[in-house]
Design a protein around this motif. Structure first.
Motif, PDB file in Angstrom:
ATOM      1  N   THR A  77      -9.760  -2.698  -4.366  1.00 49.80           N
ATOM      2  CA  THR A  77      -8.542  -1.716  -4.709  1.00 49.80           C
ATOM      3  C   THR A  77      -7.438  -2.522  -5.271  1.00 49.80           C
ATOM      4  N   LEU A  78      -7.057  -3.632  -4.734  1.00 50.66           N
ATOM      5  CA  LEU A  78      -6.000  -4.460  -5.183  1.00 50.66           C
ATOM      6  C   LEU A  78      -6.368  -5.158  -6.337  1.00 50.66           C
ATOM      7  N   ILE A  79      -7.796  -5.420  -6.997  1.00 52.67           N
ATOM      8  CA  ILE A  79      -8.308  -5.957  -8.097  1.00 52.67           C
ATOM      9  C   ILE A  79      -7.901  -4.770  -9.089  1.00 52.67           C
ATOM     10  N   MET A  80      -8.561  -3.751  -8.846  1.00 54.04           N
ATOM     11  CA  MET A  80      -8.361  -2.567  -9.709  1.00 54.04           C
ATOM     12  C   MET A  80      -6.828  -2.438 -10.176  1.00 54.04           C
ATOM     13  N   PHE A  81      -5.875  -2.358  -9.284  1.00 48.61           N
ATOM     14  CA  PHE A  81      -4.450  -2.020  -9.439  1.00 48.61           C
ATOM     15  C   PHE A  81      -4.050  -3.340 -10.467  1.00 48.61           C
ATOM     16  N   ALA A  82      -4.469  -4.422 -10.100  1.00 45.79           N
ATOM     17  CA  ALA A  82      -3.993  -5.408 -10.793  1.00 45.79           C
ATOM     18  C   ALA A  82      -4.379  -5.406 -12.458  1.00 45.79           C
ATOM     19  N   ALA A  83      -5.854  -5.032 -12.455  1.00 48.04           N
ATOM     20  CA  ALA A  83      -6.271  -4.896 -13.747  1.00 48.04           C
ATOM     21  C   ALA A  83      -5.569  -3.647 -14.473  1.00 48.04           C
ATOM     22  N   MET A  99      -2.581   4.147  -1.138  1.00 43.98           N
ATOM     23  CA  MET A  99      -3.618   3.372  -1.211  1.00 43.98           C
ATOM     24  C   MET A  99      -3.511   1.766  -1.253  1.00 43.98           C
ATOM     25  N   ALA A 100      -2.386   1.238  -1.778  1.00 43.42           N
ATOM     26  CA  ALA A 100      -2.338  -0.018  -1.661  1.00 43.42           C
ATOM     27  C   ALA A 100      -1.864  -0.617  -0.618  1.00 43.42           C
ATOM     28  N   MET A 101      -0.985   0.389   0.221  1.00 42.89           N
ATOM     29  CA  MET A 101      -0.741  -0.063   1.598  1.00 42.89           C
ATOM     30  C   MET A 101      -1.998  -0.264   2.705  1.00 42.89           C
ATOM     31  N   VAL A 102      -2.835   0.712   2.545  1.00 43.21           N
ATOM     32  CA  VAL A 102      -4.143   0.656   3.285  1.00 43.21           C
ATOM     33  C   VAL A 102      -4.924  -0.467   2.864  1.00 43.21           C
ATOM     34  N   ALA A 103      -5.011  -0.863   1.751  1.00 46.97           N
ATOM     35  CA  ALA A 103      -5.542  -2.177   1.159  1.00 46.97           C
ATOM     36  C   ALA A 103      -4.936  -3.602   1.817  1.00 46.97           C
ATOM     37  N   PRO A 150       1.224   5.432   5.716  1.00 46.81           N
ATOM     38  CA  PRO A 150       1.106   4.189   5.466  1.00 46.81           C
ATOM     39  C   PRO A 150       2.197   3.291   5.939  1.00 46.81           C
ATOM     40  N   ALA A 151       3.414   3.785   6.084  1.00 46.46           N
ATOM     41  CA  ALA A 151       4.392   2.925   6.786  1.00 46.46           C
ATOM     42  C   ALA A 151       4.245   2.665   8.296  1.00 46.46           C
ATOM     43  N   VAL A 152       3.531   3.884   8.894  1.00 45.68           N
ATOM     44  CA  VAL A 152       3.433   3.452  10.233  1.00 45.68           C
ATOM     45  C   VAL A 152       2.071   2.452  10.569  1.00 45.68           C
ATOM     46  N   VAL A 211      -3.221  -3.477   4.512  1.00 47.25           N
ATOM     47  CA  VAL A 211      -3.509  -3.285   6.032  1.00 47.25           C
ATOM     48  C   VAL A 211      -4.979  -3.913   6.305  1.00 47.25           C
ATOM     49  N   GLY A 212      -5.930  -3.546   5.257  1.00 45.54           N
ATOM     50  CA  GLY A 212      -7.204  -3.987   5.524  1.00 45.54           C
ATOM     51  C   GLY A 212      -7.398  -5.111   5.306  1.00 45.54           C
ATOM     52  N   LEU A 213      -6.626  -5.864   4.124  1.00 39.23           N
ATOM     53  CA  LEU A 213      -7.011  -7.308   3.969  1.00 39.23           C
ATOM     54  C   LEU A 213      -6.566  -8.209   5.053  1.00 39.23           C
ATOM     55  N   ASP A 214      -5.759  -7.462   6.120  1.00 43.45           N
ATOM     56  CA  ASP A 214      -5.334  -8.222   7.293  1.00 43.45           C
ATOM     57  C   ASP A 214      -4.891  -9.825   6.721  1.00 43.45           C
ATOM     58  N   ALA A 215      -3.994  -9.673   5.684  1.00 46.41           N
ATOM     59  CA  ALA A 215      -3.395 -10.938   5.377  1.00 46.41           C
ATOM     60  C   ALA A 215      -2.318 -11.617   6.250  1.00 46.41           C
ATOM     61  N   ASP A 216      -1.739 -12.701   6.020  1.00 41.64           N
ATOM     62  CA  ASP A 216      -1.015 -13.234   6.759  1.00 41.64           C
ATOM     63  C   ASP A 216       0.309 -12.577   6.470  1.00 41.64           C
ATOM     64  N   PRO A 217       1.239 -12.710   7.370  1.00 39.38           N
ATOM     65  CA  PRO A 217       2.555 -11.992   7.442  1.00 39.38           C
ATOM     66  C   PRO A 217       3.506 -12.161   6.110  1.00 39.38           C
ATOM     67  N   ALA A 218       3.578 -13.225   5.468  1.00 38.25           N
ATOM     68  CA  ALA A 218       4.393 -13.417   4.519  1.00 38.25           C
ATOM     69  C   ALA A 218       3.807 -12.707   3.383  1.00 38.25           C
ATOM     70  N   PRO A 219       2.619 -12.905   2.720  1.00 36.13           N
ATOM     71  CA  PRO A 219       2.097 -12.345   1.603  1.00 36.13           C
ATOM     72  C   PRO A 219       2.024 -10.769   1.896  1.00 36.13           C
ATOM     73  N   ALA A 220       1.737 -10.362   2.993  1.00 39.60           N
ATOM     74  CA  ALA A 220       1.470  -8.833   3.292  1.00 39.60           C
ATOM     75  C   ALA A 220       2.859  -8.211   3.214  1.00 39.60           C
ATOM     76  N   LEU A 221       3.946  -9.089   3.532  1.00 41.30           N
ATOM     77  CA  LEU A 221       5.321  -8.386   3.618  1.00 41.30           C
ATOM     78  C   LEU A 221       5.908  -8.443   2.000  1.00 41.30           C
ATOM     79  N   ALA A 222       5.423  -9.332   1.611  1.00 39.42           N
ATOM     80  CA  ALA A 222       5.858  -9.478  -0.111  1.00 39.42           C
ATOM     81  C   ALA A 222       5.252  -8.351  -0.617  1.00 39.42           C
ATOM     82  N   LEU A 223       3.797  -8.188  -0.478  1.00 35.69           N
ATOM     83  CA  LEU A 223       3.202  -6.862  -1.123  1.00 35.69           C
ATOM     84  C   LEU A 223       3.960  -5.537  -0.776  1.00 35.69           C
ATOM     85  N   VAL A 224       4.098  -5.208   0.408  1.00 39.37           N
ATOM     86  CA  VAL A 224       4.687  -4.056   0.891  1.00 39.37           C
ATOM     87  C   VAL A 224       5.994  -3.928   0.226  1.00 39.37           C
ATOM     88  N   VAL A 225       6.988  -4.946   0.132  1.00 38.35           N
ATOM     89  CA  VAL A 225       8.410  -4.752  -0.698  1.00 38.35           C
ATOM     90  C   VAL A 225       8.165  -4.647  -2.030  1.00 38.35           C
TER      91      VAL A 225
END
Length: 163
Positions: A146-152, A80-84, A21-23, A86-100
């Motif tokens: 998947t992200l919605i499921m994790f939040a729930a 699974m969250a990391m794959v999600a 997932p990191a790669v 990447v799959g969402l192809d979010a802007d850099p700031a939110p993607a980085l915030a989620l990974v951290v």
């Protein structure tokens, strides 16, 4: 199983749930503009260090014998969250915030419930359906679900702990 088998399992978990997932995220982050690309590399490195620490803590706890609770966010759902992400192809700031955030949750000291019974079957079914959805639906659908499921799940666990 044997001690060798236990160590091989942990090493495969490091590759499957830590390195891969990191790669994946770092390759995605390489397409970001500067300075986001360098920050994506740092976030990917932080994720793999967090996964290594999480798995090392698990090995120590399991070698102490007896029943032990999971502490921190487990590596399989983190992957699974990391794959999600990447799959969402979010802007850099939110993607980085989620990974951290995922990285910090893995090294957290909170108890994570063992998923057995209905919850375990639900998660297993969700995983199989998500895997099928990845290959049959637009890429953002299973990632968002998947992200919605994790939040729930976090909301339900928090409510359960407060009652």
């Amino acid at each position: 199983g044997s001690r060798l088998g236990e160590h091989l399992e942990v090493m495969s978990d490091v590759v499957t749930f830590g390195l891969a997932p990191a790669v994946l995220f770092t390759v995605e982050g390489a397409s970001y503009d500067s300075p986001w690309d360098a920050l994506a590399l740092a976030a990917g490195a932080a994720y793999i260090v967090a996964a290594l620490l999480r798995l090392a803590r698990y090995v120590v706890a399991s070698s102490e014998g007896g029943d032990h609770e999971l502490v921190g966010f487990p590596t399989p759902p983190a992957a699974m969250a990391m794959v999600a992400i990447v799959g969402l192809d979010a802007d850099p700031a939110p993607a980085l915030a989620l990974v951290v955030t995922v990285s910090v949750l893995m090294i957290g000291t909170f108890r994570f419930p063992v998923m057995s019974g209905f919850v375990g079957r639900f998660i297993g079914t969700w995983f199989v359906l998500s895997f099928i959805a990845i290959f049959t639906l637009p890429h953002w659908v299973p990632a968002a679900a998947t992200l919605i499921m994790f939040a729930a799940a976090f909301v339900l666990l928090r409510q359960r702990r407060l009652t």
